[in-house]
Design an enzyme around this catalytic site. Structure first.
Site, PDB file in Angstrom:
ATOM      1  N   GLY A 174     -23.316 -31.763  -8.383  1.00  0.00           N
ATOM      2  CA  GLY A 174     -23.019 -30.655  -7.476  1.00  0.00           C
ATOM      3  C   GLY A 174     -21.602 -30.691  -6.944  1.00  0.00           C
ATOM      4  O   GLY A 174     -21.314 -30.081  -5.899  1.00  0.00           O
ATOM      5  N   GLY A 175     -20.702 -31.369  -7.652  1.00  0.00           N
ATOM      6  CA  GLY A 175     -19.296 -31.351  -7.285  1.00  0.00           C
ATOM      7  C   GLY A 175     -18.973 -31.964  -5.943  1.00  0.00           C
ATOM      8  O   GLY A 175     -17.926 -31.671  -5.359  1.00  0.00           O
TER       9      GLY A 175
ATOM     10  N   SER B 269     -22.886 -34.867 -13.852  1.00  0.00           N
ATOM     11  CA  SER B 269     -21.743 -34.204 -13.214  1.00  0.00           C
ATOM     12  C   SER B 269     -21.204 -35.078 -12.086  1.00  0.00           C
ATOM     13  O   SER B 269     -20.768 -36.196 -12.338  1.00  0.00           O
ATOM     14  CB  SER B 269     -22.142 -32.803 -12.734  1.00  0.00           C
ATOM     15  OG  SER B 269     -21.016 -32.033 -12.408  1.00  0.00           O
TER      16      SER B 269
END
Length: 534
Positions: free
Chosen positions: A130-131, A216
């Site tokens: 989720g960055g 991610s």
């Protein structure tokens, strides 16, 4: 040492007998802070949700490294997920099962196999993506039940996000006994790994066989925890799905840059002291930090969690010396991420390449050719994906294979999206041009496959092919968690990448097969390596 092992064995045997089920009775385990009561899923897997692994980071603990969780008396129910971290929820594919959002978010979840065993089991700790601005351990696609059915004690972990997890400031640095500030989200993950060392045996897990994994920002976190001297001795293996903390992918700032970023934000919100900043209500702080240009979410080289950049640590061979399995998806982002709003034709593509690489545009067009629309779509997708996250993951693998004697395994996930179920089709806005068909596997699409959780995503009409790829990927991951090697019965042979030259990789798709990295792909990454100077 032997007496300690014997003591541990008998302790766990007692705990497992305490948590054994009598008909109608819910399972209980005793951890360092007290007794937990979990649930039994239909599969027989035991789940324990919403377990606090650190004190709630509220008030004066906002922007402090996580503190030990408080003890509780009696039996604490661990039936529901804890609060999800403060975030704006910018990604439409995230479906949280937690009930609400709060700064009080430092909880983890455990799924343990149904059958008690005298032998302690391998452990998986999964960090969500989720960055660093979104995500939660309650998401169905991360659910640990199916991994637990493979004989693995599985955890998902929450950590602070955005300004709550990555705010650095000179005053915070001065107040820190470690002389650094800003990496609170990463320190939360580290605290969870310490919690695992102290408590996972109560769930039947082996603290000496802990694999960390993530996708991610979760994968980036795996690379960070491998690099950090705080965590590198707490893990036995690592799995990365798309991303490493290596430029240009969420690489850490210098401490000075991070502190300046924090000072600018403090000035913007007119807070002239840490106490004033800590008095801002969480929802207001989230809103203010989410305004365009207000705050840059980034880790930093603080001299404590990171003595230097992760790339430098891996280059020096100072990272965790453990087996690594990592890779990325075949179309992480679409061609529009490079072409912006321009149509994918040769003229527009050449124009963008020339803008981005004014001195090397001819070399780029050889590596990423675009002589017709189909070629432009393919090359622009590859270039955008490489610049976004593929190169950093490749560099991580490349550094680890060169400075570690441990096996390194690389994959490419290529299974394309199946059809949408009725009602979930993506409609093109009226009056806009129909885009070129999207081919390949987009960013984050492999998560449901890897964790065996296709059922958690209601959008797609999953096919037998999807279920087969998921079974293969889940088994590869489970084998790696258990042994440090993904190979197993009825699976295509997967070789480690080797010490030099082009890497071997496992193409997880239809069909799943082992391949050698093409010369073109290899040359692309060597070119980008010179651009990013990692």
């Amino acid at each position: 040492m032997k007496s300690r092992q014997i003591l541990t064995f008998f302790t766990i045997t007692i705990l497992l007998s305490i948590s054994s089920l009598v008909k109608g009775q819910l399972p209980q385990v005793k951890v360092k802070n007290g007794i937990l009561e979990g649930k039994v899923e239909k599969s027989g897997v035991r789940s324990y949700k919403g377990i606090p692994f650190a004190k709630a980071p509220l008030g004066s603990l906002r922007w402090e490294e996580p503190q030990p969780a408080e003890n509780w008396s009696g039996v604490r129910q661990a039936h529901e997920f804890g609060h999800n971290p403060m975030q704006g929820k910018p990604f439409g594919d995230m479906r949280f099962r937690s009930s609400d959002m709060s700064e009080d978010c430092l909880y983890l979840n455990v799924w343990s196999p149904a059958n008690s065993s005298e032998k302690l089991l391998p452990v998986l700790v999964y960090f969500y993506g989720g960055g660093y601005v979104a995500g939660d351990g309650s998401e169905g696609r991360y659910d640990g039940e199916n991994m637990a059915r493979k004989g693995i004690v599985t955890l998902t972990v929450n950590y602070r996000l955005g300004v709550f997890g990555f705010f650095a400031h000179p005053d915070l640095t001065k107040a820190s006994k470690h002389g650094g500030s800003g990496n609170y989200g990463l320190l939360d993950q580290h605290a969870a790994l310490k919690w695992v060392q102290e408590n996972i045996a109560a769930f039947g897990g082996d603290p000496s066989r802990v694999t960390i994994a993530g996708e991610s920002a979760g994968s980036i976190s795996v690379s960070a925890q491998m690099a950090s001297p705080l965590s590198k001795n707490l893990i036995a293996a690592a799995i990365g799905e798309s991303g490493a903390m290596i430029h240009p992918t969420l690489a850490p700032l210098s401490q000075q840059q991070a502190e300046q970023n924090g000072e600018r934000f403090a000035a913007k919100v007119k807070a002239n002291s840490l106490s004033a900043l800590r008095e801002i209500p969480a929802n207001d702080l989230l809103r203010l930090s989410s305004e365009a240009g207000a705050f840059k979410t980034s880790a930093n080289v603080d001299g404590y969690f990171f003595p230097k950049t992760p790339a430098a640590i891996f280059a020096a061979g100072e990272q965790a010396q453990v087996p690594l399995l990592a890779g990325w998806n075949s179309a992480e982002v679409p061609y529009g991420a490079f072409l912006w709003a321009e149509n994918p034709n040769p003229e527009n593509y050449k124009k963008r390449v020339t803008q981005e690489y004014p001195e090397q545009w001819q070399q780029v067009l050889k590596l990423y050719p675009g002589n017709n629309v189909a070629e432009v779509v393919e090359s622009a997708t590859a270039l955008a994906s490489d610049r976004f996250i593929n190169y950093s993951t490749w560099k991580w693998l490349d550094l680890h294979r060169k400075t570690s004697k441990q096996p390194v395994y690389r994959y490419l996930f290529s299974k394309e999206q199946p059809p949408f179920k009725p009602g979930f089709e993506k409609k093109q806005p009226v009056g806009t041009e129909q885009p070129a068909p999207f081919k390949g596997a987009p960013h984050a699409f492999e998560i449901e496959y890897a964790m065996g959780n296709l059922h958690s995503n209601p959008e797609y009409a999953w096919t037998p092919e999807d279920k087969k790829v998921s079974s293969v990927m889940l088994n590869y991951f489970a084998n790696f968690i258990k042994t440090g090697n993904p190979n197993g019965k009825d699976l295509p042979t997967w070789d480690a990448v080797g010490i030099a030259g082009q890497m071997m990789l496992m193409n997880l798709g239809v069909p799943t097969k082992q391949e050698k990295e093409t010369n073109l792909t290899h040359q692309r990454y060597l070119f980008l390596d010179k651009q990013y100077l990692n």
